[in-house]
Every structure is written in C-alpha cells, then in structure tokens.
Design an enzyme around this catalytic site. Sequence first.
Site, PDB file in Angstrom:
ATOM      1  N   LYS A 186     124.881  23.292  86.709  1.00 17.04           N
ATOM      2  CA  LYS A 186     123.480  23.060  87.505  1.00 17.04           C
ATOM      3  C   LYS A 186     123.805  23.703  88.922  1.00 17.04           C
ATOM      4  O   LYS A 186     124.663  23.577  89.837  1.00 17.04           O
ATOM      5  CB  LYS A 186     123.393  21.497  87.488  1.00 17.04           C
ATOM      6  N   LYS A 210     122.734  20.248  98.848  1.00 19.99           N
ATOM      7  CA  LYS A 210     123.634  19.961  97.662  1.00 19.99           C
ATOM      8  C   LYS A 210     124.648  20.974  97.370  1.00 19.99           C
ATOM      9  O   LYS A 210     125.124  20.942  96.406  1.00 19.99           O
ATOM     10  CB  LYS A 210     122.751  19.420  96.401  1.00 19.99           C
ATOM     11  N   LYS A 216     120.731  24.908  84.213  1.00 22.40           N
ATOM     12  CA  LYS A 216     119.686  24.417  84.977  1.00 22.40           C
ATOM     13  C   LYS A 216     119.687  25.046  86.368  1.00 22.40           C
ATOM     14  O   LYS A 216     120.722  25.016  87.022  1.00 22.40           O
ATOM     15  CB  LYS A 216     119.607  22.747  85.253  1.00 22.40           C
ATOM     16  N   TYR A 223     108.281  19.944  80.941  1.00 22.76           N
ATOM     17  CA  TYR A 223     107.109  19.191  81.345  1.00 22.76           C
ATOM     18  C   TYR A 223     105.891  19.248  80.617  1.00 22.76           C
ATOM     19  O   TYR A 223     105.190  18.611  80.388  1.00 22.76           O
ATOM     20  CB  TYR A 223     106.911  18.838  83.003  1.00 22.76           C
TER      21      TYR A 223
END
Length: 349
Positions: A217, A240, A271, A336
């Site tokens: 990620k 992050k 991801k 989505y």
Amino acid sequence: MESRVVRPFPTPLSRQDEAPSLGLTRRMRRNRKADWSRRLVRESALTTDDLIWPIFLMDSSEARSPVEWMPGVDRLNIDEAVRQAAEAAALGIPAIAPFPFVDKALRDPTGSEALNTGNLMCRAVRAIKREVPGIGIICDAALDPYTSHGHDGVMEGERVLNDASVQILVGQALALADAGADVIAPSDMMDGRIGAIRAALDGDGHEDVQIMAYAAKYASAFYGPFRDAIGTNATLVGDKRTYQMDPANSDEAIAEVMLDLEEGADMVMIKPGLPYLDVVARVKDHFRVPTFAYQVSGEYAMIMAAANNGWLDGDKAMLESLLAFKRAGADGVLTYFAPRVAKKLKAGA
Ligand SMILES: NCc1[nH]cc(CCC(=O)O)c1CC(=O)O
Ligand SMILES: [Mg+2]
C-alpha cells in the site's frame, strides 16, 4: 518562387486498394477483423466474480448522504447498507468491503472506538450477515476512521508507533471477527500485524476467518476522496509516509508481500490500482497467490469527473480500466463501480 514536392507514389485515399502489397507474412489486423474473431482471441475477461464493492457506512436516520468528492457514491446507514448488500448479492458480486464514517465525538488519540464491539462497523456486519448470509464481508483493520489525528496507528509525539498500534489492531480484528467478518483486511501498513492478527484469530476460534493483506500500500495522493468519505481529510495531521510505501519502489513491494504471506495472509492486495499495475503484474508473477488491486477513490473520481464533463465515455472508461487489472494478473478488484459494472456485464457488455 514556390517549390513543389513531387511524391514518387501518389496514392490518393480513394485508391488505397491499388497500393502495392507489402508482402507481409504476419498481419496482426487479421484477427481483429470481426467481432467473433476478436472474442475468440481475447486473452483476459472481466466478470462479476472479480468484483469487491467498497461501501461507506454512517450512523444516521437518513438512509443516504452523498460523498461530495465521489459523484455517484453515498454513505449508507445500516438499513440501507443491508439493502445494498442484498442487491449486490443478487447481482452476483462476491463480496463487499464496508468502511465507517465515525462520528467525530467518538474519535480519540488511541482509536478506542475501534475496540467497541457495538460500534458502527460491528453492528453493520452483524446486520448484513444476518440478512444477507451469502455475501462475503471484508473488513478493513486500521485505526484512521477512529483516531482524532487521522493516522492508522497510535502516536507518540510525531511518531506513529508500530508495535503498540499492532496490539490495538489485533483487538479491532477480533471485534470484527466476532461480529461475523469473513475476511480481515489490515490496511494500516504496520510491520508484523498479519502474524499478530493471525495468531489472535486462531487463538480465539476464528481459524476460518481469512486475511486479505493490504500488502503493498503506497503513500498516495489518490486516497483524497476516500478521506472526504470517512471524514479524515480535515483531521489528518501530516502524512502517512513513515508507514505506507514510497511510490518510487517496486522491489520493496516484493518484500512486503513476502512477509505478509509468511505471516499468514491468504490473499494480498496492491493499492492504488491503475498507477501501480506494474506492481500488480510483478507480484502475481512472483508469488502466484490470490492477488487483488484496489481501484481507489481518486481513480474513481478521475473517471467520474471526466465522464460528467463529457470528456470520457464513463461506461467504456470504467470497463477498460477494470479489464486492465485482469490483464495485469489481478484475481479481483475493489472498485466503487462494482454494482454499475455488474449491471453492465449482466446486460451483456
Ligand atoms: N487505512 C485507511 C484506508 N483504507 C482504504 C483507504 C483508501 C481507499 C480509497 O482511496 O479508495 C485508506 C486511506 C488511507 O490510507 O489514507
Ligand atoms: Mg508490511
């Protein structure tokens, strides 16, 4: 004076047929000449079985509230989430992945609400399991929806602590498994969390709960709209990059996936998706394990924004982007678009 260029073989467009043959042995266009032939030589295919649908939950008497940065996506209350899960199951979508918008008043520095077995996620999982037992429920494990600072773990000053965060993530995973989660999907990128969660699940009678590791990620700009959806955009302190991967790295993804598999991951995820298809292909080639990609909120928003402006054919861009994941070697995609694409596929797209 004007100079004139005289071409040796003038071939007006209307007389292309009379051009001398190039004498090619292999003409790649032959197999593309008709629909039946294109279908016959097609190498990969997108099916409804490839889809995981991420949904956003909220605690509300309203059934839905729109996510501003993700046109077409709404946050759902539990009753509406149950209805949507039933619809997804009827469409043949194998699994959903719920994410909570947690009331700001419930967020604190240690994300303690994540451990509350009566929290929004646990209540929703119980309700969906009860009403729609046939659909898989994949639950994110990370503290960012629950922390006042928006990080995925706990902090000491500016630092996000690894081992202390893992201890809390284990509690979160157990709460979700008790509620009925089929799959725990740690998205926090702390080191060692897969092994710790696996051991805790096994120790608690949850041997059959799978782990889908967000293994590679990246610290990405493409998560922006998701942070709007779960309300962490305004609260996130800093970034992050001390735990999510550097977008420049690919060898490091192999090491991350290797560790998560060694620690007991059943499935791995890369991801974001489209900008990282090279990593998807590399990981699948290297490990030959169930490999998933997340077409994240920013990828969805880009396609929707262009489509809503009339700059892209939304349906075609959606289907092409998802097929690309399959071509790269992904076994499935979190997207989505899942219900929209499932409907399209059902109609014979
Ligand atoms: N651990 C949080 C989490 N789980 C999934 C996403 C992003 C999904 C998306 O953008 O669609 C994020 C955001 C982040 O790491 O900041
Ligand atoms: Mg790791």
